[in-house]
Write a protein that holds these residues in place. Structure first.
Motif, PDB file in Angstrom:
ATOM      1  N   LEU A 169      23.119 -10.875 -57.110  1.00 42.01           N
ATOM      2  CA  LEU A 169      22.598  -9.735 -57.853  1.00 42.01           C
ATOM      3  C   LEU A 169      21.836  -8.797 -56.919  1.00 42.01           C
ATOM      4  O   LEU A 169      21.185  -9.266 -55.980  1.00 42.01           O
ATOM      5  CB  LEU A 169      21.655 -10.227 -58.955  1.00 42.01           C
ATOM      6  N   PRO A 170      21.921  -7.484 -57.129  1.00 44.80           N
ATOM      7  CA  PRO A 170      22.648  -6.795 -58.190  1.00 44.80           C
ATOM      8  C   PRO A 170      24.110  -6.487 -57.843  1.00 44.80           C
ATOM      9  O   PRO A 170      24.807  -5.880 -58.645  1.00 44.80           O
ATOM     10  CB  PRO A 170      21.859  -5.508 -58.347  1.00 44.80           C
ATOM     11  N   GLU A 171      24.570  -6.916 -56.662  1.00 45.57           N
ATOM     12  CA  GLU A 171      25.963  -6.645 -56.274  1.00 45.57           C
ATOM     13  C   GLU A 171      26.945  -7.360 -57.186  1.00 45.57           C
ATOM     14  O   GLU A 171      28.025  -6.843 -57.476  1.00 45.57           O
ATOM     15  CB  GLU A 171      26.184  -7.065 -54.821  1.00 45.57           C
ATOM     16  N   GLY A 172      26.600  -8.537 -57.617  1.00 43.00           N
ATOM     17  CA  GLY A 172      27.484  -9.294 -58.490  1.00 43.00           C
ATOM     18  C   GLY A 172      26.731 -10.389 -59.211  1.00 43.00           C
ATOM     19  O   GLY A 172      25.735 -10.917 -58.695  1.00 43.00           O
ATOM     20  N   GLY A 173      27.189 -10.732 -60.412  1.00 41.93           N
ATOM     21  CA  GLY A 173      26.588 -11.815 -61.175  1.00 41.93           C
ATOM     22  C   GLY A 173      27.038 -13.173 -60.679  1.00 41.93           C
ATOM     23  O   GLY A 173      27.724 -13.299 -59.657  1.00 41.93           O
ATOM     24  N   VAL A 174      26.679 -14.216 -61.421  1.00 45.80           N
ATOM     25  CA  VAL A 174      26.956 -15.579 -60.968  1.00 45.80           C
ATOM     26  C   VAL A 174      28.458 -15.860 -60.925  1.00 45.80           C
ATOM     27  O   VAL A 174      28.925 -16.619 -60.076  1.00 45.80           O
ATOM     28  CB  VAL A 174      26.222 -16.603 -61.856  1.00 45.80           C
ATOM     29  N   GLY A 175      29.232 -15.241 -61.815  1.00 50.24           N
ATOM     30  CA  GLY A 175      30.682 -15.405 -61.748  1.00 50.24           C
ATOM     31  C   GLY A 175      31.235 -14.967 -60.406  1.00 50.24           C
ATOM     32  O   GLY A 175      32.156 -15.591 -59.859  1.00 50.24           O
ATOM     33  N   THR A 176      30.655 -13.905 -59.860  1.00 50.73           N
ATOM     34  CA  THR A 176      31.069 -13.398 -58.546  1.00 50.73           C
ATOM     35  C   THR A 176      30.635 -14.364 -57.442  1.00 50.73           C
ATOM     36  O   THR A 176      31.392 -14.632 -56.501  1.00 50.73           O
ATOM     37  CB  THR A 176      30.467 -12.002 -58.315  1.00 50.73           C
ATOM     38  N   SER A 177      29.420 -14.897 -57.560  1.00 49.38           N
ATOM     39  CA  SER A 177      28.939 -15.883 -56.580  1.00 49.38           C
ATOM     40  C   SER A 177      29.829 -17.110 -56.574  1.00 49.38           C
ATOM     41  O   SER A 177      30.177 -17.649 -55.511  1.00 49.38           O
ATOM     42  CB  SER A 177      27.493 -16.290 -56.908  1.00 49.38           C
ATOM     43  N   VAL A 178      30.202 -17.572 -57.771  1.00 46.39           N
ATOM     44  CA  VAL A 178      31.090 -18.738 -57.882  1.00 46.39           C
ATOM     45  C   VAL A 178      32.441 -18.448 -57.228  1.00 46.39           C
ATOM     46  O   VAL A 178      32.975 -19.280 -56.486  1.00 46.39           O
ATOM     47  CB  VAL A 178      31.284 -19.128 -59.363  1.00 46.39           C
ATOM     48  N   HIS A 179      32.982 -17.273 -57.483  1.00 50.04           N
ATOM     49  CA  HIS A 179      34.266 -16.881 -56.889  1.00 50.04           C
ATOM     50  C   HIS A 179      34.207 -16.947 -55.366  1.00 50.04           C
ATOM     51  O   HIS A 179      35.117 -17.482 -54.709  1.00 50.04           O
ATOM     52  CB  HIS A 179      34.635 -15.469 -57.332  1.00 50.04           C
ATOM     53  N   ASP A 180      33.144 -16.411 -54.777  1.00 49.20           N
ATOM     54  CA  ASP A 180      33.011 -16.397 -53.323  1.00 49.20           C
ATOM     55  C   ASP A 180      32.889 -17.815 -52.764  1.00 49.20           C
ATOM     56  O   ASP A 180      33.494 -18.146 -51.732  1.00 49.20           O
ATOM     57  CB  ASP A 180      31.787 -15.573 -52.913  1.00 49.20           C
ATOM     58  N   ALA A 181      32.095 -18.655 -53.444  1.00 49.54           N
ATOM     59  CA  ALA A 181      31.911 -20.029 -52.977  1.00 49.54           C
ATOM     60  C   ALA A 181      33.217 -20.808 -53.033  1.00 49.54           C
ATOM     61  O   ALA A 181      33.583 -21.509 -52.072  1.00 49.54           O
ATOM     62  CB  ALA A 181      30.841 -20.723 -53.822  1.00 49.54           C
ATOM     63  N   TYR A 182      33.942 -20.682 -54.132  1.00 50.38           N
ATOM     64  CA  TYR A 182      35.199 -21.415 -54.273  1.00 50.38           C
ATOM     65  C   TYR A 182      36.264 -20.886 -53.312  1.00 50.38           C
ATOM     66  O   TYR A 182      37.044 -21.659 -52.750  1.00 50.38           O
ATOM     67  CB  TYR A 182      35.705 -21.344 -55.713  1.00 50.38           C
TER      68      TYR A 182
END
Length: 324
Positions: free
Chosen positions: A125-138
């Motif tokens: 945040l604020p660049e991306g929510g947790v869904g975005t963080s999960v996407h990057d990690a996976y």
């Protein structure tokens, strides 16, 4: 349940805990969660990246899963030419910290496990929510398995990064990808809605304010990539989890969820243990200086990971690709 209590704190523990309680907790409670306030928090990691790097490991930078990452390699004899690596996912409530603030803990894991450590800079945040963080990690995890030739990945993370590790475990199973060989959680956030959980409290926590977590929670669902799947890691089927070692500060806000998860895994026959340290602050192994409990916690993690790797079948494949 394999619960290890460390109840003889070093003298340095008390001023750290009291200082965090007196200064950091009120500061976090008052900090504005506006877009501008969240963007300013990213300066903390920018500043941390200018600090001297550890001399015990070799550093390089690369792109992993489309995101910047640090690669740390142990100096001297090690398992760096093998098929096992660590993916480290930093904490910071999905709003603060990064590769710079977490180089000390990642370096120590690299040194003590003798494994390559990839420390990822995922979107927050604020660049991306947790869904975005999960996407990057996976995406980073998938690249290590599918493109960089690693057969075994240890997923490790503190606080919010511990939550991302749980999501990697979930998504790997969902997509038929090789599961992690081990899960290392340092004061892991296991419930995305912890701030509004009436059964949890931050009264005994050195610095995490539950009311601020509750205020931050609605922002977790910001895009651009929507959040999917479980919001509570403990709700996942125990059979999905690899051997798991978790570290907590005694009576911190996340500890009840940590104990619950270890009890669940232990009952299912999954190797799991938790180390609880008295008079410590949330995610204390991330601290840069050589605090006794920091070193002890890293040693506990490294010993656990080393044992798990020794029990795993070895690979005859070519060495993994570490650069690129």
């Amino acid at each position: 349940m394999p619960f290890v209590a460390h109840r003889k704190p070093s003298l340095a523990s008390y001023p750290i805990w009291v200082g965090a309680r007196a200064v950091l907790k009120p500061l976090l409670s008052a900090y504005p969660l506006t877009d501008g306030g969240l963007k300013r928090l990213h300066l903390i990691d920018k500043l941390a990246q200018t600090a001297p790097k550890s001399k015990t490991v070799m550093f390089s930078t690369l792109t992993l899963g489309g995101r910047p990452a640090d690669l740390m390699l142990p100096k001297g004899p090690s398992r760096r030419e093998g098929d096992t690596a660590v993916l480290y996912l930093h904490g910071g409530a999905f709003v603060v910290a990064g590769r710079g603030t977490h180089r000390a803990v990642a370096s120590r894991l690299c040194e003590r496990t003798e494994l390559p450590v990839f420390s990822l800079e995922y979107r927050q945040l604020p660049e991306g929510g947790v869904g975005t963080s999960v996407h990057d990690a996976y995406s980073a995890y998938r690249e290590l398995i599918e493109q960089r030739g690693f057969r075994h990945i240890v997923v490790a993370g503190d606080s919010a990064g511990g939550f991302l590790c749980g999501k990697v475990i979930e998504l790997a199973a969902e997509n038929g990808l090789t599961a992690p060989i081990a899960y290392v959680g340092i004061a892991p956030l296991l419930d995305l809605d912890l701030g509004t959980n009436p059964d949890r409290s931050s009264r005994s926590d050195a610095y995490l304010p539950q009311d601020k977590m509750a205020e931050l929670a609605p922002k977790f669902d910001w895009g651009p990539i929507p959040f999917a799947g479980t919001r509570r890691i403990n709700s996942l089927d125990a059979a999905l989890f690899p051997p798991t070692v978790l570290i907590t500060a005694e009576d911190e806000m996340v500890e009840p969820d940590v104990i619950e998860l270890v009890e669940k895994l232990d009952a299912a026959g999954i190797r799991a243990e938790v180390h609880s340290y008295s008079w410590q602050i949330h995610a204390f192994p991330v601290l840069a200086f050589r605090h006794r409990e920091v070193i002890d916690a890293i040693e506990a993690v490294a010993s656990f990971v080393t044992h798990v790797i020794r029990e795993a079948p070895s690979s005859v494949d070519a060495p993994a690709k570490l650069t690129g």
